[in-house]
Design a protein around this motif. Sequence first.
Motif, short mmCIF file in Angstrom:
data_model
loop_
_atom_site.label_atom_id
_atom_site.label_comp_id
_atom_site.label_asym_id
_atom_site.label_seq_id
_atom_site.Cartn_x
_atom_site.Cartn_y
_atom_site.Cartn_z
N ASP A 1 -11.16 1.10 -2.97
CA ASP A 1 -10.45 -0.10 -2.54
C ASP A 1 -10.27 -1.03 -3.73
O ASP A 1 -9.29 -0.98 -4.43
CB ASP A 1 -11.21 -0.80 -1.41
CG ASP A 1 -11.07 -0.09 -0.07
OD1 ASP A 1 -10.00 0.46 0.19
OD2 ASP A 1 -12.04 -0.09 0.70
N GLU B 1 -4.04 0.31 -3.94
CA GLU B 1 -5.07 -0.64 -3.50
C GLU B 1 -5.37 -1.71 -4.55
O GLU B 1 -4.54 -2.54 -4.84
CB GLU B 1 -6.33 0.13 -3.10
CG GLU B 1 -6.19 0.87 -1.78
CD GLU B 1 -6.37 -0.03 -0.56
OE1 GLU B 1 -6.84 -1.17 -0.71
OE2 GLU B 1 -6.04 0.43 0.55
N GLU C 1 0.79 -1.23 0.00
CA GLU C 1 0.00 0.00 0.00
C GLU C 1 0.83 1.29 0.00
O GLU C 1 0.54 2.21 -0.75
CB GLU C 1 -0.97 -0.01 1.18
CG GLU C 1 -2.03 -1.10 1.06
CD GLU C 1 -3.08 -1.06 2.14
OE1 GLU C 1 -2.96 -0.20 3.05
OE2 GLU C 1 -4.01 -1.86 2.08
N ASP D 1 -2.97 5.16 -0.59
CA ASP D 1 -2.62 3.75 -0.65
C ASP D 1 -2.77 3.22 -2.08
O ASP D 1 -3.72 3.55 -2.78
CB ASP D 1 -3.54 2.93 0.23
CG ASP D 1 -3.38 3.20 1.71
OD1 ASP D 1 -2.43 3.91 2.10
OD2 ASP D 1 -4.23 2.74 2.49
N GLN E 1 -5.47 5.25 -4.45
CA GLN E 1 -6.53 5.65 -3.53
C GLN E 1 -6.32 7.06 -2.96
O GLN E 1 -7.27 7.80 -2.73
CB GLN E 1 -6.61 4.64 -2.38
CG GLN E 1 -7.81 4.82 -1.49
CD GLN E 1 -7.82 3.87 -0.30
OE1 GLN E 1 -7.01 4.00 0.60
NE2 GLN E 1 -8.71 2.89 -0.33
#
Length: 343
Positions: free
Chosen positions: A296, A244, A211, A242, A263
């Motif tokens: 996500d 993802e 991440e 992050d 993200q």
Amino acid sequence: MRRFLVVAALLGGCAVTPPPAATPAAVPVVAAAAETDPVDTAADAADDPAIWRNRRDPAASLVIGTDKKAGIHVYDLSGKRLSFTPAARLNNVDLREIGGQVIAAASDRADVAQAHVALFTLDTVAKKLVPMGRYPVGAGEAYGMCLWTRARDKALFGFVVMKDGRIDQVSIDAKPGATPVVRTVRSMKVGTQAEGCVVDDRTGLLYVAEEDVGLWRFAADPAAPVEGTAIAKVDGTTLVADAEGLALAPSGRTGGYLVASSQGDNAYTLYRLPGVTYAGRFRIGGGAIDGTSETDGIELILGDFGSRFPKGLMVAQDGDNAPETQNFKYVSWGDVLKALRLK
């Protein structure tokens, strides 16, 4: 501007031109073509999608999406929820059609000390997921999940990405009518928290998102070395933490694109295969349907999905679907390619 005028006066009226403001590179925006019904639970709940393409009737294809607080949903291409299967704390999901059935596998984090894989068959007629059971993998909290069908023998493998960065590979024997057998065959590791993963069935390469660090590539075969290769960095520009969800848009024997959820700035980054070179990025928004943020999981399947998705379907989790609870957005892959001027 007021500060500039003061400085000019102090310099005796000399003309002083302020430096131009830094302008971030424009990121193309692609409108969502559809969105799913929101999940039933509030806060951070929807997480990861998978797609089953109906080759006989592409417009009747199905999308699966996890609610990590309640279970797993099946949607149609309009986003309507067709069924719901309760299950505790499923995080990521992937599927493969093998042996005459569609197998879906999800990372099961109900027990944070002992990772499990939850297996389902997708009943494509009833349009619902039928549980096959949950199976222990190894110590740790199950986070990411992706599947691989080995070309030479059609053997099915899963990769369970633990929250601490360990990746456990499992073999999955799920013959129709028999009790599935899930066996851990090897482990790999990245240094810190990871989740998203995807396997290229053509090349036998596993891609994993660490991440805060970047993307890694591993050989997917269980007999291969366990060391990975770093292929893309979280640099705050092309990929923002992050890192993802991951998805693939394959082309030819080794080409196409690897897509990552960036993200931290609500974007999606494309890397050109096989060299994993930066190819562009985009955001979802600007249409009648609200855009996505803090995504996500993502999934992407190429091919004809009907008039709205003639070149392929991308599905992205939306972390903020206010005033409703979270959901998933559908995007035409053809629209992405057009926005980025790619083929």
